[in-house]
Write a protein that holds these residues in place. Structure first.
Motif, short mmCIF file in Angstrom:
data_model
loop_
_atom_site.label_atom_id
_atom_site.label_comp_id
_atom_site.label_asym_id
_atom_site.label_seq_id
_atom_site.Cartn_x
_atom_site.Cartn_y
_atom_site.Cartn_z
N TRP A 263 0.45 -1.31 0.03
CA TRP A 263 0.06 0.17 -0.45
C TRP A 263 0.59 1.39 0.21
O TRP A 263 0.69 2.21 -1.30
CB TRP A 263 -0.88 0.09 1.08
N TYR A 264 1.72 0.98 0.67
CA TYR A 264 2.75 2.30 0.71
C TYR A 264 3.86 2.41 -0.32
O TYR A 264 4.28 3.30 -0.88
CB TYR A 264 3.46 2.53 2.04
N ASN A 265 4.32 1.33 -0.38
CA ASN A 265 5.41 1.54 -2.02
C ASN A 265 4.99 1.52 -3.29
O ASN A 265 6.01 1.74 -4.38
CB ASN A 265 6.18 0.25 -1.52
N ILE A 266 3.65 0.73 -3.85
CA ILE A 266 3.89 1.09 -5.15
C ILE A 266 3.35 2.23 -5.37
O ILE A 266 4.30 2.40 -6.47
CB ILE A 266 2.29 0.52 -4.74
N PRO A 267 2.83 3.39 -5.02
CA PRO A 267 2.88 4.26 -5.41
C PRO A 267 4.21 5.11 -5.27
O PRO A 267 4.47 6.10 -6.16
CB PRO A 267 1.69 5.49 -3.69
N PHE A 268 4.96 5.02 -4.23
CA PHE A 268 6.07 5.11 -4.38
C PHE A 268 6.90 5.64 -5.70
O PHE A 268 7.63 6.06 -6.56
CB PHE A 268 6.71 5.18 -2.83
N VAL A 269 6.80 3.40 -6.53
CA VAL A 269 7.49 3.55 -6.91
C VAL A 269 7.07 3.85 -7.88
O VAL A 269 7.82 4.08 -9.28
CB VAL A 269 7.51 1.79 -7.12
N THR A 270 5.98 3.78 -8.18
CA THR A 270 4.61 4.61 -9.63
C THR A 270 5.22 6.21 -9.85
O THR A 270 6.07 6.12 -10.83
CB THR A 270 3.62 4.64 -9.43
N LEU A 271 5.45 7.14 -8.26
CA LEU A 271 5.78 8.56 -9.01
C LEU A 271 7.21 8.24 -9.26
O LEU A 271 7.71 8.86 -10.25
CB LEU A 271 5.33 8.67 -7.41
N ILE A 272 8.33 7.68 -8.79
CA ILE A 272 9.91 7.72 -9.09
C ILE A 272 9.57 6.91 -10.64
O ILE A 272 10.29 8.24 -11.61
CB ILE A 272 10.64 6.80 -8.78
N MET A 273 8.73 5.74 -10.87
CA MET A 273 8.90 5.85 -12.77
C MET A 273 8.60 6.32 -13.37
O MET A 273 8.93 7.15 -14.48
CB MET A 273 8.36 4.33 -12.27
N LEU A 274 7.23 7.11 -13.11
CA LEU A 274 6.59 8.18 -14.03
C LEU A 274 7.60 9.62 -14.36
O LEU A 274 7.93 9.80 -15.48
CB LEU A 274 5.31 8.57 -12.85
N ALA A 275 8.12 9.67 -13.12
CA ALA A 275 9.34 11.17 -13.47
C ALA A 275 10.11 10.52 -14.31
O ALA A 275 11.06 11.09 -15.37
CB ALA A 275 9.56 11.08 -12.01
N SER A 276 11.21 9.16 -13.84
CA SER A 276 11.55 8.76 -15.23
C SER A 276 11.30 8.52 -16.58
O SER A 276 12.19 8.91 -17.58
CB SER A 276 12.63 7.80 -14.36
N LEU A 277 10.52 8.22 -16.43
CA LEU A 277 9.70 7.98 -17.73
C LEU A 277 9.29 9.26 -18.83
O LEU A 277 9.69 8.70 -20.41
CB LEU A 277 9.10 7.34 -17.83
N SER A 278 9.14 10.05 -18.01
CA SER A 278 8.71 11.81 -18.86
C SER A 278 9.81 12.17 -19.20
O SER A 278 10.40 13.07 -20.20
CB SER A 278 7.70 12.30 -17.61
N ALA A 279 11.70 11.68 -18.88
CA ALA A 279 12.64 12.28 -19.28
C ALA A 279 12.99 11.30 -20.90
O ALA A 279 13.76 11.60 -20.84
CB ALA A 279 13.80 11.73 -18.23
N LEU A 280 12.01 10.18 -20.41
CA LEU A 280 12.63 8.91 -21.50
C LEU A 280 12.13 10.15 -23.15
O LEU A 280 10.57 10.35 -23.52
CB LEU A 280 12.20 7.75 -21.57
N LYS A 281 12.90 10.16 -24.42
CA LYS A 281 12.44 10.78 -25.19
C LYS A 281 11.48 9.96 -26.08
O LYS A 281 11.55 8.44 -26.71
CB LYS A 281 13.14 11.25 -26.47
N PRO A 282 10.55 10.35 -26.86
CA PRO A 282 9.30 9.60 -27.31
C PRO A 282 9.74 9.22 -29.11
O PRO A 282 9.72 7.96 -29.30
CB PRO A 282 8.24 10.75 -27.84
N ALA A 283 10.92 10.04 -29.19
CA ALA A 283 11.73 9.49 -30.53
C ALA A 283 12.13 8.31 -30.92
O ALA A 283 11.95 7.25 -31.82
CB ALA A 283 12.79 10.48 -30.81
N SER A 284 12.92 7.59 -29.51
CA SER A 284 13.83 6.46 -29.51
C SER A 284 12.74 5.61 -29.58
O SER A 284 13.40 4.58 -29.74
CB SER A 284 14.70 6.60 -27.98
#
Lengths: 379, 278
Positions: A258-279
Motif C-alpha cells: 500500500w505504501y510502496n507501490i505509489p512510491f515506485v510509480t511516482l519515481i518511475m513516472l518521473a523517469s519515464l517522462s525523461a525518456l524521449k518519445p523519438a527513441s
C-alpha cells in the motif's frame, strides 16, 4: 521543482549550471580585459573602500591579463586560491589594506565551514557518535566489558532469532519484488495510455504519501481483520471468508505494498517522462514489438531509477517497525520488533547493539549502490 | 440481467474502456477503500460483526475521545514538538544548504556522505543507539530528547531540498545586487531568500508533517513521559474499539490536510510534487 525526480536530481546533484556560468563569466571578463576597461575591478564585490578600489584597478591594469581574470572570478565564486595571490601582490603596495584583505579572505575561506558547522556537529554528535558507540558496544560483554563475539553469535545460533531473520528477508524480498513489478506496471500504463483514468490515477497516486502511517495501517486492519470488511462482504453472499491476513506475513506485505507501490510509480513516472518519445518511435519504425521495446529501450533508460527505488524500499522495510508492530504476530517477528524487544523488554544493550549492526550491514549492501550512484552524480 | 452480462459490456464499451475501468476500480478499492471505510466509521455508534454498515450512526465516539482531558495535552505536545523541531532544523540546515549549493569547500563530499549515512542506517537501529546515549545523559523521556530525534529526521530533507532551490537561482542575480552595492547579508535576504522561499517552504512543510506523524522514535525515546498524537495512536489501535481509532485517525489527519491546502494555495499546485520524491 515539479519537473520530477530526474530533473530534480540532475539539477540538485551536479553543479554543472554553476560551472557553465563560471565559464561564461570568465569569457566575458577576458573580453573586457582585452579592451582594458577599468570596470573590471568594479565586478569584484568585496571592495568597499574607495582607496582599495583604486589600488585594485591599477593592479588589474598593470598585471597581465591572466591573474586579473583569476582574482576576479575567484572573488565571485568565493574560492581563495588565486585571490590570495592577488592579496600577496597588493601587500607590496599597501600593508594595511592587505591585512584587511587577508582577514576578509580568511572569512571567505572559513565561511562554508561556519555555515555547515551546526549541522555537522549535530550529525557527529547524534548520528556518527552513537553509531560508533553501538559498533564498539556490540563486541563487548555486558558484565566484564571484555571483547566478545557472543552478542553476534546469539543471533546466529538462537533458533527464534534465526526465524526472525528468515521472516524479515522473506517479507522484504516479496515486498520489493511485488512493489517494483506492480508499481512499474502502473507507471507504464499511466505514461503510455492517455485516458481519463490515467489522468485521475496520476493525481491519486500522490495521496498515500501524505497519509500518516498509523492511519493507513489502522484503516487496512479494519478491512483485513477476521471480522473486517472483507469478512462482512463475504457474509452478504452467504459465505464466511476469513482472510487470515492479520498476524501473518501476507498482511505485512499487503500493508507495505500500500505504501510502496505509489512510491515506485511516482519515481518511475518521473523517469519515464525523461525518456524521449523519438527513441521509442525509432524502435517501432524498425519493427520492434512492444515487449522488445520494453526490454531494449524503456528498461535500460530507467535503470537508474529502478535501482534507487529498489534500494529505498529494501532499506525502508528491513527496519520497519509500525506495520509489523500492529499487524505482525508474536513469532516470528520482524527485525525491527526484535530490536525493540531487546532494547525495551530485555534491556540488553549489547545485544541491541549487535542486532542493529547486523541490520545496518544488511541495509548497507543495498545502500552502497545508492550512495555511490548519488555521489557520482554530484560530482 | 441480460444487459449486465460481462461479455455484453465488454463489446458495447470496447476493450480499452473496460480495461481502463477495471484498473481504476482495483486501484481505487485497494488504496482508497480502507480510507473510505475509516471515514464511514467515524460516524458509527454500533458496528458489529455481521453488518457491513454500522447499525447506528451518531457522534458518541467523538464525545468520548474529545471528553478525555489528556487528549488536549497530547495534541498540544504534538504541535509544540513539530514547531520547535522545524524551527531548529531551519536554523541549522539552511546555512548548510546554502554552503552546499553555492560554496566550494574541502570535505564537501564527506559532509554529504554523512547525511546519506543517516538514511542508510536503519531508523530503528539509530533510535536504539541514540537511546542508549540518552540514558547516560538523562535525556530519556524528556522533551529535549524527543525534539532531537525529530530534528535528526528532518536533516536530510532540510538540506537537500533547499540546496536544490539555492542552486536554481542564477548567480548573476546575486552578483547584480552586489555590483550595485548591497552587502552579502542584504543580497541574501532580499535576493536569494525570496527566490528560494518556495523550496524552503516545501521542505519546512514536509518536515512539520513528518514530525507530526513520527511515532517509532518518539515511542522509543519519549514514551510514556512525552506522548504525541502518533504514539497515542498505537494504544488506540491496540486497546480501544474500532470507532475510537477512526475518530483519532481523523484528528491526526486534520493538521496534515490543513497544511497541505494552505501550502497549495500559497505556492501553487506543482509545489507538492517536488518534495514527494524524498
Amino acid at each position: 521543482m515539479n519537473d520530477g525526480l530526474n530533473d530534480d536530481l540532475n539539477d540538485q546533484l551536479n553543479g554543472s549550471l554553476a560551472d557553465n556560468l563560471k565559464a561564461e563569466l570568465e569569457k566575458n571578463l577576458r573580453h573586457e580585459c582585452d579592451s582594458v576597461n577599468s570596470n573590471t575591478a568594479a565586478a569584484e564585490p568585496e571592495v568597499t573602500n574607495d582607496r582599495t578600489s583604486t589600488t585594485t584597478t591599477t593592479l588589474t591594469l598593470d598585471a597581465t591579463t591572466e591573474p586579473a581574470i583569476g582574482s576576479t572570478t575567484n572573488a565571485v565564486s568565493a574560492t581563495a586560491n588565486a585571490g590570495s595571490h592577488a592579496s600577496h601582490t597588493a601587500s607590496h603596495a599597501r600593508p594595511i589594506s592587505a591585512r584587511r584583505r587577508l582577514v576578509k579572505l580568511w572569512g571567505q575561506r572559513c565561511l562554508p565551514y561556519l555555515l555547515t558547522l551546526p549541522a555537522f556537529l549535530l550529525v557527529m554528535g547524534f548520528i556518527v557518535y552513537p553509531i560508533g558507540n553501538t559498533f564498539l558496544r556490540s563486541f563487548r560483554d555486558g558484565k566484564t566489558q571484555r571483547f566478545t563475539w557472543d552478542n553476534y553469535r546469539y543471533f546466529f545460533i538462537d533458533p527464534l532469532q534465526r526465524d526472525n531473520f528468515a521472516f524479515t528477508l522473506r517479507i522484504v524480498v516479496a515486498t520489493v519484488a511485488l512493489a517494483m513489478v506492480l508499481g512499474y506496471g502502473l507507471a507504464l500504463y499511466l505514461h503510455f495510455s492517455p485516458s481519463w483514468v490515467s489522468r485521475w490515477l496520476r493525481s491519486l497516486t500522490v495521496v498515500p504519501r501524505f497519509v500518516p502511517g498509523l492511519v493507513a495501517t489502522y484503516s487496512l486492519i479494519m478491512v483485513i481483520r477476521d471480522a473486517g470488511v472483507l469478512n462482512r462482504l463475504s457474509r452478504l453472499w452467504g459465505g464466511n471468508f476469513k482472510p487470515g491476513l492479520m498476524y501473518h506475513e501476507s498482511g505485512i506485505i499487503l500493508m507495505n505494498l500500500w505504501y510502496n507501490i505509489p512510491f515506485v510509480t511516482l519515481i518511475m513516472l518521473a523517469s519515464l517522462s525523461a525518456l524521449k518519445p523519438a527513441s521509442i518511435e525509432a524502435a517501432t519504425d524498425i519493427g520492434a514489438g512492444k515487449l522488445l521495446i520494453l526490454a531494449k529501450v524503456v528498461l535500460p533508460n530507467t535503470f537508474k531509477e529502478i535501482l534507487i527505488a529498489t534500494t529505498f524500499i529494501f532499506m525502508g522495510n528491513v527496519g520497519s517497525f509500525t506495520t509489523p508492530f500492529l499487524i505482525g504476530g508474536n513469532h516470528p517477528k520482524m527485525l525491527g520488533i526484535a530490536l525493540f524487544d531487546q532494547f525495551n523488554n530485555y534491556v540488553n544493550y549489547e545485544r541491541t547493539a549487535a542486532l542493529s549492526v547486523i541490520m545496518f550491514l544488511i541495509c548497507s549492501l543495498s545502500a552502497s549502490f545508492y550512495i555511490v550512484n548519488n555521489l557520482r552524480q554530484r560530482q | 440481467m441480460k444487459h449486465l452480462s460481462p461479455r455484453r459490456i465488454f463489446y458495447t464499451f470496447g476493450k480499452k474502456y473496460v480495461i481502463d475501468s477495471l484498473i481504476f476500480i482495483v486501484f481505487f478499492l485497494f488504496f482508497f477503500g480502507p480510507l473510505l471505510n475509516t471515514a464511514m466509521l467515524i460516524f458509527a455508534e454500533r458496528y458489529q460483526a455481521p453488518h457491513l454498515l454500522p447499525t447506528r450512526f451518531g457522534l458518541q465516539w467523538w464525545c468520548y475521545i474529545l471528553g478525555q482531558p489528556e487528549l488536549l495535552q497530547v495534541m498540544l505536545n504534538s504541535l509544540l514538538i513539530a514547531l520547535i523541531a522545524t524551527s531548529i532544523s531551519l536554523v541549522i540546515c539552511l546555512p548548510a544548504a546554502y554552503a552546499v549549493a553555492r560554496l566550494q569547500f574541502k570535505g564537501k563530499s564527506f559532509f554529504l556522505f554523512s547525511f546519506l549515512l543517516t538514511n542508510a542506517f536503519p531508523k530503528i537501529g539509530l533510535y536504539t543507539a541514540i537511546g542508549i546515549l540518552f540514558y547516560r545523559f538523562h535525556l530519556m523521556g524528556t522533551l529535549t530528547g524527543v525534539v532531537i530525534i525529530h530534528v535528526l529526521n528532518m536533516l536530510l530533507f532540510m538540506i537537500w531540498i533547499p540546496s536544490g532551490a539555492f542552486q536554481k537561482i542564477r548567480i548573476q542575480q546575486e552578483e547584480a545586487a552586489r555590483d550595485v552595492g548591497a552587502g552579502p547579508l542584504r543580497t541574501f535576504l532580499s535576493i536569494t531568500m525570496p527566490i528560494a522561499l518556495p523550496g524552503i517552504a516545501v521542505a519546512a512543510m514536509f518536515s512539520f508533517l513528518g514530525s507530526l506523524e513520527e511515532a517509532q522514535g518518539t515511542l522509543l525515546v519519549g514514551f510514556p513521559e512525552v506522548k504525541t498524537m502518533a504514539t497515542s495512536m498505537y494504544g488506540m489501535i491496540l486497546d480501544y474499539p474500532p470507532m475510537a481509532g477512526a475518530v483519532f485517525s481523523v484528528l491526526l489527519l486534520i493538521p496534515t490536510v490543513i497544511i497541505l491546502l494552505v501550502c497549495r494555495k500559497l505556492f501553487g499546485k506543482g509545489i507538492l510534487s517536488g518534495g514527494i520524491m524524498m
